[in-house]
Write an enzyme that holds these catalytic residues in place. Structure first.
Site, PDB file in Angstrom:
ATOM      1  N   SER A 240      -1.602   1.740  -9.104  1.00  0.00           N
ATOM      2  CA  SER A 240      -1.784   0.931  -8.664  1.00  0.00           C
ATOM      3  C   SER A 240      -0.354   1.692  -7.475  1.00  0.00           C
ATOM      4  O   SER A 240       0.335   2.454  -8.066  1.00  0.00           O
ATOM      5  CB  SER A 240      -1.444  -0.142  -8.560  1.00  0.00           C
ATOM      6  OG  SER A 240      -0.218  -0.567  -9.784  1.00  0.00           O
ATOM      7  N   LYS A 241      -0.196   1.159  -6.830  1.00  0.00           N
ATOM      8  CA  LYS A 241       1.095   0.884  -5.635  1.00  0.00           C
ATOM      9  C   LYS A 241       2.854   1.325  -6.387  1.00  0.00           C
ATOM     10  O   LYS A 241       3.258   2.121  -6.965  1.00  0.00           O
ATOM     11  CB  LYS A 241       1.179   0.355  -4.683  1.00  0.00           C
ATOM     12  CG  LYS A 241       0.224   0.298  -3.451  1.00  0.00           C
ATOM     13  CD  LYS A 241       1.417   0.117  -2.429  1.00  0.00           C
ATOM     14  CE  LYS A 241       0.678   0.489  -0.731  1.00  0.00           C
ATOM     15  NZ  LYS A 241      -0.345  -0.237  -0.410  1.00  0.00           N
TER      16      LYS A 241
END
Ligand code: GLU
Length: 462
Positions: A240-241
């Site tokens: 994820s980010k």
């Protein structure tokens, strides 16, 4: 055989870290084999493809130093050719018109659900007489692939994997509006571009079976495959980010060097013994598809920073100076760049990113009076006043002479060196931590050093 590989991103967002790694693997394989690395923009999804995304991909590849051969291929330019391939399959009996309605497809879906099996097109139109076609019906074209036997993929990472053909349905290759579907476009383009090896993320592994069936239906040779496991976060979860699933430009902005990024991305999924530091030249010499790992790699910012620190230490000072100028709001013709160049050997070993390097360099070029992050007490100010006198008349201004001078002064006051050195450090750098003090004084020069000491002793406006 000349190896021809490609990077085929869909321009729906930035060049993310997984895509960058795929591009790197393809590029390395081409350079290793003396083959070609092509760039194909898969922009057939008009609604989701943007010009900005194409630019971000091109800029990202340029920044990473991954140059492609020949012109960029835009998939959308070749849709008519893809449609022609669908008609070729119709003509040779490997595809058929299918006229099912939305309601019929819905019924098929319901039935599959009730029987608790995955939906597969039941092939109603596969053997039906075309004369049954509804007069105003708009057909799709479906692949007529074998129903018995298996489709086998030989993959450089996953090994040999077979799927029973009855598990695979007759996929649509041309939509009712005449546009080709994704898998058809990929196969036709890969064939027409002479792609010999398809190296991509393993999220496309199931597509490899569909695509293999299309190759066979067209009587074309199937390329070699290498499906690389996706990158996971440090905790093993999907990237994820927070884990680092960012665009390549975000890494540039965080101050990583492209060569460090290449080294790190290479190690994310490919290995050569226990080597961690692998230069691009070595990577080109060593890269092969057999070194690709089978399990997902974990993205690790600490490792990336360590590798970046290594490359910063290896980078010529002049290039580092140039790289940090924008972060210091300076121009290349600023005379203070000479000071940065002189300081570089003392700071480059302490930085893991260009941002850290710029932060370490900032005080050298700060305008007087340099703000002091630490207060100097009475005793410190007295010692600073005292040492300023011999410094003002120091015959030589080099590390050794300055150290001798400050040492003598400290001894004459019955002080340890640190008691004098620390106030000097604070006055000159603004902080209690810095590169070696006498080197700092040398780099700043006599006039600037004495000026900063004077500023610390006589703060204005306080
Ligand atoms: N366009 C696809 C993607 O961006 C890649 C297709 C391929 O490599 O075959 O995921």
């Amino acid at each position: 055989m000349t190896v021809i590989v490609r990077f085929a991103p869909s321009p729906t967002g930035f060049l993310h870290i997984g895509g960058a790694r795929t591009a790197l693997f393809n590029w390395l394989y081409a350079r290793h084999t003396g083959g070609q690395f092509r760039l194909r923009i898969e922009d057939t999804d008009r609604a989701r493809s943007t010009r900005e995304a194409v630019e971000a991909i091109v800029n990202g590849l340029n920044w990473l130093g991954l140059d492609w051969d020949g012109d960029i291929v835009h998939q959308s330019d070749w849709q008519e050719r893809h449609a022609e391939a669908a008609r070729q399959m119709l003509a040779n009996g490997n595809a058929y018109y299918a006229y099912e309605t939305t309601a019929e497809l819905e019924a098929m879906r319901e039935k599959a659900k009730a029987e608790k099996r995955t939906l597969r097109y039941d092939g109603v139109w596969r053997d039906r007489d075309p004369r049954d076609a509804p007069p105003d019906g708009k057909p799709v074209i479906r692949l007529k692939a074998p129903r018995d036997g298996t489709t086998t993929i030989r993959d450089h990472v996953q090994g040999e994997v077979a799927v029973a053909n009855e598990q695979l349905d007759d996929l649509i290759i041309l939509r009712a509006d005449g546009t080709p579907t994704y898998n058809l476009s990929v196969v036709v383009d890969d064939h027409d571009m002479g792609i010999t090896h398809v190296i991509r993320g393993d999220d496309h592994f199931t597509n490899a079976f569909r695509q293999t069936r299309i190759y066979r239906a067209l009587g074309w040779e199937v390329p070699d495959f290498a499906h690389v496991p996706l990158i996971h976060g440090q905790d093993g979860a999907k990237l994820s980010k927070r884990h680092g699933a960012l665009g390549v430009e975000a890494y540039r902005d965080m101050g990583y060097l492209p060569e460090a990024m290449r080294n790190y991305l290479l190690r994310l999924g490919w290995s050569h013994g226990d080597d961690e530091i692998i230069s691009t030249e070595q990577a080109i010499r060593w890269f092969d598809l057999d070194g690709l790992g089978k399990s997902p790699a974990r993205f690790d910012f600490v490792k990336l920073a360590n590798i970046d620190g290594h490359y910063i230490r290896e980078t010529p000072d002049a290039r580092l100076v140039e790289s940090i100028l924008p972060r210091l709001a300076m121009n290349a013709d600023d005379p203070l760049t000479a000071r940065l160049a002189a300081a570089m050997p003392d700071i480059k070993s302490r930085a893991k990113t260009l941002i850290e390097l710029a932060d370490l360099a900032r005080f050298y070029v700060a305008k007087r009076p340099v703000p002091l992050a630490v207060n100097l007490d009475r005793n410190a100010l007295d010692l600073l006043t005292g040492v300023a006198v011999p410094l003002g008349t120091a015959p030589d201004w080099n590390d050794h002479a300055l150290e001798t001078l400050v040492r003598h002064y400290a001894e004459s006051k019955n002080q340890k060196l640190g008691a004098v050195a620390q106030p000097l450090r604070i006055a000159l750098t603004g902080s209690a931590n810095s590169p070696p003090l006498f080197a700092v004084m040398r780099v700043l020069g006599r006039e600037e050093s004495l000026g900063r000491i004077d500023d610390a002793l006589h703060p204005k406006g306080v």
